[in-house]
Design a protein around this motif. Structure first.
Motif, PDB file in Angstrom:
ATOM      1  N   PHE A  63      56.965 -54.984  85.740  1.00 24.38           N
ATOM      2  CA  PHE A  63      56.062 -55.085  84.593  1.00 24.38           C
ATOM      3  C   PHE A  63      54.907 -54.094  84.740  1.00 24.38           C
ATOM      4  N   GLY A  64      54.393 -53.960  85.969  1.00 24.49           N
ATOM      5  CA  GLY A  64      53.285 -53.037  86.187  1.00 24.49           C
ATOM      6  C   GLY A  64      53.674 -51.593  85.946  1.00 24.49           C
ATOM      7  N   ILE A  66      56.061 -50.509  83.956  1.00 23.63           N
ATOM      8  CA  ILE A  66      56.249 -50.329  82.510  1.00 23.63           C
ATOM      9  C   ILE A  66      54.896 -50.247  81.815  1.00 23.63           C
ATOM     10  N   GLY A  67      53.973 -51.138  82.172  1.00 28.18           N
ATOM     11  CA  GLY A  67      52.657 -51.134  81.541  1.00 28.18           C
ATOM     12  C   GLY A  67      51.873 -49.872  81.844  1.00 28.18           C
ATOM     13  N   GLY A  68      51.962 -49.417  83.102  1.00 28.05           N
ATOM     14  CA  GLY A  68      51.260 -48.191  83.457  1.00 28.05           C
ATOM     15  C   GLY A  68      51.776 -46.990  82.703  1.00 28.05           C
ATOM     16  N   ARG A  69      53.086 -46.926  82.551  1.00 25.36           N
ATOM     17  CA  ARG A  69      53.658 -45.799  81.810  1.00 25.36           C
ATOM     18  C   ARG A  69      53.320 -45.882  80.331  1.00 25.36           C
ATOM     19  N   LEU A  70      53.381 -47.079  79.757  1.00 28.71           N
ATOM     20  CA  LEU A  70      53.041 -47.242  78.339  1.00 28.71           C
ATOM     21  C   LEU A  70      51.603 -46.806  78.064  1.00 28.71           C
ATOM     22  N   TYR A  71      50.679 -47.221  78.927  1.00 26.95           N
ATOM     23  CA  TYR A  71      49.273 -46.842  78.722  1.00 26.95           C
ATOM     24  C   TYR A  71      49.125 -45.328  78.750  1.00 26.95           C
ATOM     25  N   HIS A  72      49.785 -44.690  79.706  1.00 30.52           N
ATOM     26  CA  HIS A  72      49.682 -43.230  79.809  1.00 30.52           C
ATOM     27  C   HIS A  72      50.281 -42.542  78.583  1.00 30.52           C
ATOM     28  N   VAL A  73      51.444 -42.969  78.154  1.00 32.45           N
ATOM     29  CA  VAL A  73      52.112 -42.331  77.017  1.00 32.45           C
ATOM     30  C   VAL A  73      51.313 -42.539  75.733  1.00 32.45           C
ATOM     31  N   ILE A  74      50.771 -43.742  75.555  1.00 36.36           N
ATOM     32  CA  ILE A  74      50.015 -44.024  74.326  1.00 36.36           C
ATOM     33  C   ILE A  74      48.710 -43.235  74.279  1.00 36.36           C
ATOM     34  N   THR A  75      47.997 -43.180  75.408  1.00 36.15           N
ATOM     35  CA  THR A  75      46.702 -42.490  75.418  1.00 36.15           C
ATOM     36  C   THR A  75      46.848 -40.973  75.501  1.00 36.15           C
ATOM     37  N   ASP A  76      48.014 -40.486  75.926  1.00 36.59           N
ATOM     38  CA  ASP A  76      48.278 -39.038  75.978  1.00 36.59           C
ATOM     39  C   ASP A  76      49.551 -38.713  75.198  1.00 36.59           C
ATOM     40  N   TYR A  77      49.652 -39.292  74.019  1.00 38.37           N
ATOM     41  CA  TYR A  77      50.872 -39.170  73.229  1.00 38.37           C
ATOM     42  C   TYR A  77      51.198 -37.729  72.874  1.00 38.37           C
ATOM     43  N   GLU A  78      50.176 -36.862  72.764  1.00 34.67           N
ATOM     44  CA  GLU A  78      50.418 -35.475  72.378  1.00 34.67           C
ATOM     45  C   GLU A  78      51.244 -34.722  73.426  1.00 34.67           C
ATOM     46  N   GLY A 102      46.972 -50.132  82.264  1.00 34.51           N
ATOM     47  CA  GLY A 102      48.198 -50.760  81.781  1.00 34.51           C
ATOM     48  C   GLY A 102      48.995 -51.397  82.899  1.00 34.51           C
ATOM     49  N   ALA A 103      48.972 -50.769  84.079  1.00 36.50           N
ATOM     50  CA  ALA A 103      49.718 -51.301  85.220  1.00 36.50           C
ATOM     51  C   ALA A 103      49.167 -52.662  85.634  1.00 36.50           C
ATOM     52  N   ILE A 104      47.846 -52.787  85.699  1.00 33.63           N
ATOM     53  CA  ILE A 104      47.242 -54.066  86.097  1.00 33.63           C
ATOM     54  C   ILE A 104      47.466 -55.131  85.033  1.00 33.63           C
ATOM     55  N   ALA A 105      47.320 -54.763  83.760  1.00 35.73           N
ATOM     56  CA  ALA A 105      47.471 -55.738  82.683  1.00 35.73           C
ATOM     57  C   ALA A 105      48.900 -56.264  82.611  1.00 35.73           C
ATOM     58  N   PHE A 106      49.880 -55.373  82.600  1.00 31.82           N
ATOM     59  CA  PHE A 106      51.274 -55.812  82.525  1.00 31.82           C
ATOM     60  C   PHE A 106      51.724 -56.423  83.848  1.00 31.82           C
ATOM     61  N   GLY A 107      51.213 -55.894  84.964  1.00 27.73           N
ATOM     62  CA  GLY A 107      51.546 -56.502  86.251  1.00 27.73           C
ATOM     63  C   GLY A 107      51.060 -57.929  86.332  1.00 27.73           C
ATOM     64  N   ALA A 108      49.877 -58.196  85.765  1.00 30.14           N
ATOM     65  CA  ALA A 108      49.363 -59.567  85.737  1.00 30.14           C
ATOM     66  C   ALA A 108      50.247 -60.461  84.881  1.00 30.14           C
ATOM     67  N   LEU A 109      50.783 -59.897  83.792  1.00 30.26           N
ATOM     68  CA  LEU A 109      51.701 -60.673  82.948  1.00 30.26           C
ATOM     69  C   LEU A 109      52.962 -61.035  83.720  1.00 30.26           C
ATOM     70  N   ALA A 209      38.582 -60.379  90.723  1.00 36.75           N
ATOM     71  CA  ALA A 209      37.576 -59.847  89.807  1.00 36.75           C
ATOM     72  C   ALA A 209      36.625 -58.887  90.521  1.00 36.75           C
ATOM     73  N   LEU A 210      36.309 -59.184  91.783  1.00 35.78           N
ATOM     74  CA  LEU A 210      35.473 -58.275  92.568  1.00 35.78           C
ATOM     75  C   LEU A 210      36.180 -56.944  92.777  1.00 35.78           C
ATOM     76  N   TYR A 211      37.471 -57.000  93.068  1.00 36.95           N
ATOM     77  CA  TYR A 211      38.256 -55.759  93.191  1.00 36.95           C
ATOM     78  C   TYR A 211      38.202 -54.944  91.909  1.00 36.95           C
ATOM     79  N   VAL A 212      38.393 -55.613  90.782  1.00 39.22           N
ATOM     80  CA  VAL A 212      38.384 -54.916  89.492  1.00 39.22           C
ATOM     81  C   VAL A 212      37.027 -54.272  89.231  1.00 39.22           C
ATOM     82  N   ALA A 213      35.951 -55.030  89.444  1.00 42.07           N
ATOM     83  CA  ALA A 213      34.610 -54.512  89.182  1.00 42.07           C
ATOM     84  C   ALA A 213      34.293 -53.327  90.091  1.00 42.07           C
TER      85      ALA A 213
END
Length: 341
Positions: A63-64, A66-78, A102-109, A209-213
């Motif tokens: 999941f991580g 896939i999410g990481g790749r999706l975030y990259h492709v969407i934000t750098d779609y050009e 995206g990797a952290i968000a989908f990995g958490a899912l 949360a400390l890691y994220v911050a």
């Protein structure tokens, strides 16, 4: 005069016959193994079962990615869907391009799905794997070094990164090694989380949360140094705004969680506590059996004691009978002598 610099590899892939061995992929794989290994040790220390972290990682890692790749492709779609580009390149993850957000968000899912199947609270699992994720990021960033990508502004510092490839519009020269800065920062974040978790007994997702911050704080200034093309909002790169927004959410979570749920979870994995006492139970059973044997031996000893006493009494009675018979014989002899007289 060039005194020192960090050289870049001439290529990021080696071919073992028909099989390509890519440095970027190796860094990602090694990082995952480190994260699972450390997470497993921390999970067991919290009272969980060995192997649970790896079982849930089977869900979280795909999941991580896939999410990481999706975030990259969407934000750098050009890079993939503009004129002259091939959209098939969006699937070529080995060429680089994973967005940590995206990797952290989908990995958490994915982790949530795995935890739900095992009846495990996701915050406790996240606390256990948080330092390992930071170490994995530190290792994974070296994949950018193999691909000669994501470097910073030009510099003449002795630790400048020497870019030699002119592919994808790169200009050979000496640049800030932002991959190295982020790698070292992630190591510091991992050590910070480990220390804070031991010192303050963080629970209910606060170590994560400390890691994220902490990561967002470093990513903000490192992102500001990068020169690769990116979308900007009000003069700041998109990832700067993302880092700022996620940082505020993480800090808010730490504050609210500490007030609403202080301390740690008493149980992180249902039934794990029942696994440990089995050996102890066997020992107790053996001890009880030995105690029973000792008690039986004592009873036998007591039983033998009275029997010996009885034997002694019998012998005494026999002795008294023999004395009486001797006295009677003496009396008869005396009577016979009197008659003769």
């Amino acid at each position: 005069m060039e005194l020192a610099y960090i050289p870049s590899p001439s290529r990021g892939v080696l071919h073992l016959g028909p099989i390509p061995l890519r440095g970027y992929a190796f860094c990602i794989i090694i990082g995952v193994f480190v994260a699972v290994w450390l997470g497993n040790r921390r999970w067991i220390a919290r009272g969980g079962r060995a192997g649970t972290v790896a079982d849930i990682a089977v869900w979280a890692v795909p999941f991580g990615l896939i999410g990481g790749r999706l975030y990259h492709v969407i934000t750098d779609y050009e890079l993939y869907f503009s004129e002259g580009r091939d959209w098939v390149d969006a699937f070529k993850i080995w060429e680089g391009g994973l967005g940590i957000w995206g990797a952290i968000a989908f990995g958490a899912l994915g982790a949530w799905i795995g935890c739900r199947r095992r009846g495990i609270p996701l915050p406790a699992y996240a606390d256990a794997v948080a330092p390992g994720i930071a170490f994995a990021q530190a290792i994974g960033r070296w994949g950018n070094w193999f691909n000669q990508e994501l470097y910073g502004r030009e510099t003449d510092l002795p630790w400048a990164l020497h870019i030699t490839s002119s592919a994808d519009g790169r200009v050979p020269g000496y640049y800030h090694p932002t991959f190295l800065y982020e790698s070292l920062w992630c190591i510091g974040v991992a050590l910070l989380v480990i220390w804070a978790d031991r010192r303050f007994k963080l629970g209910h997702g606060r170590a994560f949360a400390l890691y994220v911050a902490a990561y967002c704080a470093g990513r903000f200034w490192i992102e500001y140094m990068r020169v690769d093309e990116a979308h900007e909002i009000l003069g700041l790169r998109l990832n700067n705004w993302t880092a700022l927004f996620v940082f505020l959410l993480a800090v808010l979570y730490i504050v609210l969680s500490a007030r609403m749920r202080p301390g740690r979870e008493p149980v992180v994995e249902p039934g794990a506590a029942d696994d440990g006492p089995k050996d102890g139970a066997d020992t107790d059973a053996d001890g009880a059996a030995e105690g029973d044997k000792d008690a039986e031996a004592a009873q036998d000893t007591e039983a033998d004691g009275p029997a010996d006493s009885k034997t002694g009494d019998t012998e005494s009675e026999d002795g008294e009978s023999e004395d009486d018979e001797a006295k009677d014989d003496e009396a008869k002899d005396e009577a016979g002598s009197a008659k003769k007289s």
